[in-house]
Design a protein around this motif. Sequence first.
Motif, PDB file in Angstrom:
ATOM      1  N   VAL A  79       4.858  19.757   5.561  1.00  0.00           N
ATOM      2  CA  VAL A  79       4.349  18.397   5.477  1.00  0.00           C
ATOM      3  C   VAL A  79       3.141  18.281   6.391  1.00  0.00           C
ATOM      4  O   VAL A  79       3.158  18.770   7.516  1.00  0.00           O
ATOM      5  N   LEU A  80       2.114  17.639   5.886  1.00  0.00           N
ATOM      6  CA  LEU A  80       0.961  17.269   6.699  1.00  0.00           C
ATOM      7  C   LEU A  80       1.201  15.838   7.156  1.00  0.00           C
ATOM      8  O   LEU A  80       1.384  14.939   6.332  1.00  0.00           O
ATOM      9  N   LEU A  81       1.241  15.636   8.462  1.00  0.00           N
ATOM     10  CA  LEU A  81       1.378  14.302   9.041  1.00  0.00           C
ATOM     11  C   LEU A  81      -0.011  13.841   9.460  1.00  0.00           C
ATOM     12  O   LEU A  81      -0.728  14.569  10.156  1.00  0.00           O
ATOM     13  N   VAL A  82      -0.383  12.649   9.043  1.00  0.00           N
ATOM     14  CA  VAL A  82      -1.666  12.056   9.393  1.00  0.00           C
ATOM     15  C   VAL A  82      -1.400  10.712  10.048  1.00  0.00           C
ATOM     16  O   VAL A  82      -0.646   9.897   9.507  1.00  0.00           O
ATOM     17  N   GLU A  83      -2.008  10.487  11.203  1.00  0.00           N
ATOM     18  CA  GLU A  83      -1.829   9.243  11.942  1.00  0.00           C
ATOM     19  C   GLU A  83      -3.183   8.611  12.244  1.00  0.00           C
ATOM     20  O   GLU A  83      -4.118   9.310  12.613  1.00  0.00           O
ATOM     21  N   VAL A  84      -3.250   7.301  12.089  1.00  0.00           N
ATOM     22  CA  VAL A  84      -4.439   6.536  12.462  1.00  0.00           C
ATOM     23  C   VAL A  84      -3.970   5.440  13.411  1.00  0.00           C
ATOM     24  O   VAL A  84      -3.094   4.646  13.062  1.00  0.00           O
ATOM     25  N   SER A  85      -4.554   5.424  14.607  1.00  0.00           N
ATOM     26  CA  SER A  85      -4.136   4.479  15.649  1.00  0.00           C
ATOM     27  C   SER A  85      -5.289   3.565  16.032  1.00  0.00           C
ATOM     28  O   SER A  85      -6.459   3.966  15.977  1.00  0.00           O
ATOM     29  N   ASP A  86      -4.926   2.341  16.421  1.00  0.00           N
ATOM     30  CA  ASP A  86      -5.928   1.413  16.938  1.00  0.00           C
ATOM     31  C   ASP A  86      -5.271   0.527  17.987  1.00  0.00           C
ATOM     32  O   ASP A  86      -4.042   0.503  18.097  1.00  0.00           O
ATOM     33  N   PRO A  87      -6.052  -0.197  18.777  1.00  0.00           N
ATOM     34  CA  PRO A  87      -5.493  -0.974  19.890  1.00  0.00           C
ATOM     35  C   PRO A  87      -4.883  -2.319  19.497  1.00  0.00           C
ATOM     36  O   PRO A  87      -4.337  -3.008  20.352  1.00  0.00           O
ATOM     37  N   LEU A  88      -4.960  -2.726  18.244  1.00  0.00           N
ATOM     38  CA  LEU A  88      -4.386  -4.005  17.829  1.00  0.00           C
ATOM     39  C   LEU A  88      -2.874  -3.850  17.674  1.00  0.00           C
ATOM     40  O   LEU A  88      -2.412  -2.976  16.934  1.00  0.00           O
ATOM     41  N   PRO A  89      -2.068  -4.671  18.343  1.00  0.00           N
ATOM     42  CA  PRO A  89      -0.622  -4.492  18.285  1.00  0.00           C
ATOM     43  C   PRO A  89       0.021  -4.957  16.977  1.00  0.00           C
ATOM     44  O   PRO A  89       1.137  -4.548  16.659  1.00  0.00           O
ATOM     45  N   ASP A  90      -0.674  -5.792  16.204  1.00  0.00           N
ATOM     46  CA  ASP A  90      -0.090  -6.325  14.977  1.00  0.00           C
ATOM     47  C   ASP A  90       0.068  -5.226  13.927  1.00  0.00           C
ATOM     48  O   ASP A  90      -0.909  -4.556  13.568  1.00  0.00           O
ATOM     49  N   LEU A  91       1.306  -5.066  13.439  1.00  0.00           N
ATOM     50  CA  LEU A  91       1.556  -4.065  12.413  1.00  0.00           C
ATOM     51  C   LEU A  91       1.035  -4.569  11.075  1.00  0.00           C
ATOM     52  O   LEU A  91       1.176  -5.750  10.753  1.00  0.00           O
ATOM     53  N   PRO A  92       0.426  -3.690  10.280  1.00  0.00           N
ATOM     54  CA  PRO A  92      -0.110  -4.129   8.981  1.00  0.00           C
ATOM     55  C   PRO A  92       1.027  -4.395   8.006  1.00  0.00           C
ATOM     56  O   PRO A  92       2.123  -3.861   8.151  1.00  0.00           O
ATOM     57  N   ASP A 100      -9.448 -10.196  -8.387  1.00  0.00           N
ATOM     58  CA  ASP A 100     -10.776 -10.504  -7.847  1.00  0.00           C
ATOM     59  C   ASP A 100     -10.897 -10.261  -6.348  1.00  0.00           C
ATOM     60  O   ASP A 100     -11.982 -10.409  -5.790  1.00  0.00           O
ATOM     61  N   ASP A 101      -9.796  -9.897  -5.687  1.00  0.00           N
ATOM     62  CA  ASP A 101      -9.844  -9.632  -4.246  1.00  0.00           C
ATOM     63  C   ASP A 101     -10.644  -8.367  -3.963  1.00  0.00           C
ATOM     64  O   ASP A 101     -10.532  -7.380  -4.688  1.00  0.00           O
ATOM     65  N   GLU A 102     -11.442  -8.416  -2.908  1.00  0.00           N
ATOM     66  CA  GLU A 102     -12.236  -7.258  -2.526  1.00  0.00           C
ATOM     67  C   GLU A 102     -11.513  -6.332  -1.569  1.00  0.00           C
ATOM     68  O   GLU A 102     -12.003  -5.253  -1.245  1.00  0.00           O
ATOM     69  N   ASP A 103     -10.353  -6.733  -1.081  1.00  0.00           N
ATOM     70  CA  ASP A 103      -9.586  -5.887  -0.172  1.00  0.00           C
ATOM     71  C   ASP A 103      -8.103  -6.089  -0.437  1.00  0.00           C
ATOM     72  O   ASP A 103      -7.724  -6.802  -1.358  1.00  0.00           O
ATOM     73  N   GLY A 104      -7.274  -5.429   0.356  1.00  0.00           N
ATOM     74  CA  GLY A 104      -5.837  -5.605   0.231  1.00  0.00           C
ATOM     75  C   GLY A 104      -5.131  -4.530  -0.567  1.00  0.00           C
ATOM     76  O   GLY A 104      -3.946  -4.650  -0.869  1.00  0.00           O
ATOM     77  N   ARG A 105      -5.831  -3.454  -0.919  1.00  0.00           N
ATOM     78  CA  ARG A 105      -5.224  -2.397  -1.725  1.00  0.00           C
ATOM     79  C   ARG A 105      -4.940  -1.114  -0.953  1.00  0.00           C
ATOM     80  O   ARG A 105      -4.278  -0.221  -1.443  1.00  0.00           O
ATOM     81  N   GLY A 106      -5.437  -1.017   0.273  1.00  0.00           N
ATOM     82  CA  GLY A 106      -5.349   0.223   1.029  1.00  0.00           C
ATOM     83  C   GLY A 106      -3.930   0.696   1.292  1.00  0.00           C
ATOM     84  O   GLY A 106      -3.592   1.860   1.031  1.00  0.00           O
ATOM     85  N   LEU A 107      -3.074  -0.180   1.804  1.00  0.00           N
ATOM     86  CA  LEU A 107      -1.700   0.233   2.090  1.00  0.00           C
ATOM     87  C   LEU A 107      -0.923   0.528   0.821  1.00  0.00           C
ATOM     88  O   LEU A 107      -0.066   1.414   0.803  1.00  0.00           O
ATOM     89  N   ARG A 108      -1.217  -0.188  -0.255  1.00  0.00           N
ATOM     90  CA  ARG A 108      -0.567   0.128  -1.541  1.00  0.00           C
ATOM     91  C   ARG A 108      -0.968   1.507  -2.025  1.00  0.00           C
ATOM     92  O   ARG A 108      -0.147   2.235  -2.570  1.00  0.00           O
ATOM     93  N   LEU A 109      -2.230   1.851  -1.826  1.00  0.00           N
ATOM     94  CA  LEU A 109      -2.691   3.184  -2.199  1.00  0.00           C
ATOM     95  C   LEU A 109      -1.965   4.239  -1.372  1.00  0.00           C
ATOM     96  O   LEU A 109      -1.466   5.236  -1.910  1.00  0.00           O
ATOM     97  N   VAL A 110      -1.885   4.029  -0.069  1.00  0.00           N
ATOM     98  CA  VAL A 110      -1.164   4.963   0.806  1.00  0.00           C
ATOM     99  C   VAL A 110       0.288   5.093   0.340  1.00  0.00           C
ATOM    100  O   VAL A 110       0.807   6.196   0.191  1.00  0.00           O
TER     101      VAL A 110
END
Length: 136
Positions: A79-92, A100-110
């Motif tokens: 398994v390849l584990l990939v992690e992306v971290s940032d300083p914002l504490p709010d979980l997505p 017509d939305d221009e965003d909001g598909r990233g986590l669904r794609l993941v």
Amino acid sequence: MIGVIGSEGGCAEWVFPAAPDAVRTARSLVRRTLDEWRLAHVGDIAALLVSELVTNALRHAAGPIGVRLVCPRDGADGVLLVEVSDPLPDLPRERVAHPDDEDGRGLRLVASVASRWGTRPGEAGKTVWFELAVPR
């Protein structure tokens, strides 16, 4: 400036400033590293998902963004584990994007492409991670 933490032994880590070119640079480094590890067959999908997560981090956080790849180097399927971290504490949160939305598909794609994915809080922010099967 990009901080390279390491890239040996089946683990590579980078820290990027919260700047627009972080997405392109992260994508390029992920592809290059996976090529070096002879895992080019998962390079495009890993780079695409990293692009989505780094873009999310840029949109919502104002600090450094970490990217980490971990893959067992024993030669067996794994398994390849990939992690992306940032300083914002709010979980997505995964959400339903309207046509017509221009965003909001990233986590669904993941969620639709990765074998597993999730989030976890950290000491200073959060990490969004995903796994890809790595047949050898």
